[in-house]
Write a protein that holds these residues in place. Structure first.
Motif, PDB file in Angstrom:
ATOM      1  N   THR A  37       0.846  -1.195   0.000  1.00 35.28           N
ATOM      2  CA  THR A  37       0.000   0.000   0.000  1.00 35.28           C
ATOM      3  C   THR A  37       0.881   1.244   0.000  1.00 35.28           C
ATOM      4  OG1 THR A  37      -1.764  -1.107   1.250  1.00 35.28           O
ATOM      5  CG2 THR A  37      -1.722   1.297   1.354  1.00 35.28           C
ATOM      6  N   ALA A  74      -2.298  10.830  -6.830  1.00 37.88           N
ATOM      7  CA  ALA A  74      -2.683   9.415  -6.761  1.00 37.88           C
ATOM      8  C   ALA A  74      -3.059   8.867  -8.128  1.00 37.88           C
ATOM      9  CB  ALA A  74      -3.845   9.246  -5.785  1.00 37.88           C
ATOM     10  N   SER A  75      -3.640   9.712  -8.954  1.00 34.16           N
ATOM     11  CA  SER A  75      -4.024   9.294 -10.302  1.00 34.16           C
ATOM     12  C   SER A  75      -2.797   8.902 -11.119  1.00 34.16           C
ATOM     13  CB  SER A  75      -4.789  10.430 -10.988  1.00 34.16           C
ATOM     14  OG  SER A  75      -5.395  10.005 -12.181  1.00 34.16           O
ATOM     15  N   SER A  78      -1.177   5.709  -9.526  1.00 28.83           N
ATOM     16  CA  SER A  78      -1.910   4.484  -9.841  1.00 28.83           C
ATOM     17  C   SER A  78      -1.658   4.048 -11.279  1.00 28.83           C
ATOM     18  CB  SER A  78      -3.410   4.699  -9.623  1.00 28.83           C
ATOM     19  OG  SER A  78      -4.151   3.580 -10.048  1.00 28.83           O
ATOM     20  N   ASN A  89      -2.085  -1.011  -3.565  1.00 27.20           N
ATOM     21  CA  ASN A  89      -3.205  -0.162  -3.172  1.00 27.20           C
ATOM     22  C   ASN A  89      -2.749   1.286  -3.082  1.00 27.20           C
ATOM     23  OD1 ASN A  89      -5.015  -2.393  -2.726  1.00 27.20           O
ATOM     24  ND2 ASN A  89      -3.930  -2.785  -0.799  1.00 27.20           N
ATOM     25  N   VAL A  90      -3.353   2.146  -3.862  1.00 28.76           N
ATOM     26  CA  VAL A  90      -3.077   3.579  -3.788  1.00 28.76           C
ATOM     27  C   VAL A  90      -4.229   4.221  -3.028  1.00 28.76           C
ATOM     28  CG1 VAL A  90      -2.692   5.706  -5.069  1.00 28.76           C
ATOM     29  CG2 VAL A  90      -1.793   3.538  -5.948  1.00 28.76           C
ATOM     30  N   ILE A  91      -3.923   4.788  -1.870  1.00 27.77           N
ATOM     31  CA  ILE A  91      -4.955   5.342  -0.999  1.00 27.77           C
ATOM     32  C   ILE A  91      -4.637   6.795  -0.672  1.00 27.77           C
ATOM     33  CG2 ILE A  91      -6.120   5.162   1.243  1.00 27.77           C
ATOM     34  CD1 ILE A  91      -5.494   2.196   1.272  1.00 27.77           C
ATOM     35  N   THR A 115      -9.796   6.679 -12.321  1.00 26.80           N
ATOM     36  CA  THR A 115      -8.567   6.236 -11.653  1.00 26.80           C
ATOM     37  C   THR A 115      -8.838   5.077 -10.710  1.00 26.80           C
ATOM     38  OG1 THR A 115      -7.616   8.457 -11.762  1.00 26.80           O
ATOM     39  CG2 THR A 115      -6.694   6.961 -10.117  1.00 26.80           C
ATOM     40  N   ASP A 116      -7.971   4.073 -10.745  1.00 27.95           N
ATOM     41  CA  ASP A 116      -8.089   2.927  -9.845  1.00 27.95           C
ATOM     42  C   ASP A 116      -7.395   3.257  -8.523  1.00 27.95           C
ATOM     43  OD1 ASP A 116      -8.587   0.396  -8.828  1.00 27.95           O
ATOM     44  OD2 ASP A 116      -6.840  -0.510  -9.798  1.00 27.95           O
ATOM     45  N   PHE A 117      -8.162   3.830  -7.576  1.00 28.19           N
ATOM     46  CA  PHE A 117      -7.603   4.188  -6.278  1.00 28.19           C
ATOM     47  C   PHE A 117      -8.740   4.302  -5.272  1.00 28.19           C
ATOM     48  CE2 PHE A 117      -7.888   9.063  -5.645  1.00 28.19           C
ATOM     49  CZ  PHE A 117      -9.028   9.178  -6.423  1.00 28.19           C
ATOM     50  N   TYR A 119     -10.064   6.853  -2.317  1.00 31.05           N
ATOM     51  CA  TYR A 119      -9.956   8.163  -1.677  1.00 31.05           C
ATOM     52  C   TYR A 119     -10.715   8.098  -0.357  1.00 31.05           C
ATOM     53  CZ  TYR A 119      -9.504  13.224  -1.247  1.00 31.05           C
ATOM     54  OH  TYR A 119      -9.171  14.488  -0.820  1.00 31.05           O
TER      55      TYR A 119
END
Length: 293
Positions: A37, A74-75, A78, A89-91, A115-117, A119
């Motif tokens: 992560t 984060a975009s 990811s 995991n991008v959180i 985006t696969d994240f 928030y």
């Protein structure tokens, strides 16, 4: 559900205030996410309490970023990781100031791009790390350093703004219900695309209540219907257990307000308006879950 892991990714050496509920939340968020992560943290309480490298309290990589840029960062992160075939995991873990106000544009952009994240907004309803100035998330009537007579406008409905982006998964949570939070983070991370969790995180110095009352304060928010716990998967609403019970017969709103110095000396007019807000939200969510709207 499997047992919550014993591994700790948030150590005890934070410089958080006594009774800090956002630290409690982050502990369970990281337990759900595990070691693969990376956290993206804009300016907020978390960027302060984590400590300076190499003595940081975090046991996962952390990228500290400017107030407005967390979701944009984060975009890109990811997309880079996915291009390398990594499922890390991008959180984003951000306060309400960096989400409801300053970071809203980059949040909207990342969700629009798919985006696969995940928030996460931990919401203590003010700018906590700079002295509790009012934010867009500060509720009606609350006293802050910039609204000493009580905020004259209601809290911005962040969840409806996020909902308008049609994410595959979004949810609300509260620090007083860590198992519920843990399950929702696990579920969110199992879904591809942009996910959102909005956590109510009571703050002892900002809300002006004794430090040992943090869990009690969160439970009262839920029991009075002030904060409704739910999940929304592919647009379908499901009220979470604690709120299902509370919405049938909410506790008196005064039970929640009287323990907080920020609501001291509310006028009857403001109190009545707050009651109406709670009632409208309960009715709206009840109708939607029943398929009536």
């Amino acid at each position: 559900m499997s047992a919550i892991p014993e591994e700790e990714y948030l150590y005890k050496c934070t410089s958080a205030c006594a009774g800090c509920s956002s630290s409690l939340c982050l502990r369970y968020v990281l337990k759900a996410a595990g070691p693969d992560t990376v956290l993206v943290v804009p300016a907020c309480c978390t960027s302060v309490i984590q400590g300076a490298y190499p003595g940081t309290a975090m046991n996962v990589p952390v990228y500290n970023i400017a107030f407005a840029a967390a979701a944009a960062c984060a975009s890109g992160m990811s997309n880079a990781l996915r291009s390398l075939g990594k499922k890390t995991n991008v959180i984003v873990y951000a306060g309400d100031g960096g989400t409801v106000d300053i970071g809203l544009q980059s949040l909207s952009g990342a969700f629009e791009r798919g985006t696969d994240f995940l928030y996460i907004c931990y919401d203590n309803e003010a700018y906590g790390n700079t002295g509790m100035q009012r934010s867009g998330a500060t509720p009606l009537g609350a006293r802050t350093t910039t609204t000493p007579g009580g905020k004259p406008t209601p809290k911005k409905d962040l969840d409806r703004i996020v909902e308008a982006h049609n994410p595959p998964y979004m949810a609300t949570a509260c620090s007083a219900y860590p198992i519920d939070l843990y399950k929702k983070v696990k579920k969110a991370l199992s879904v591809e695309g942009p996910k959102f969790i909005h956590i109510l995180a009571p703050c002892p110095p900002g809300w002006r209540y004794p430090t040992e009352k943090t869990v009690e304060m969160g439970k009262l928010a839920v029991k009075t219907g002030t904060w409704i716990l739910y999940e929304r998967e592919l647009g379908k609403l499901a009220i979470s257990g604690p709120s299902k019970t509370a919405m049938k017969k909410p506790a008196p709103l005064e039970d929640y307000l009287r323990g907080q110095g920020r609501f001291k000396n509310l006028s009857q007019e403001v109190l009545n308006e707050m009651r109406q807000q709670v009632e409208r939200n309960i009715q709206r969510f009840s109708r939607e879950e029943a398929g009536a709207c």
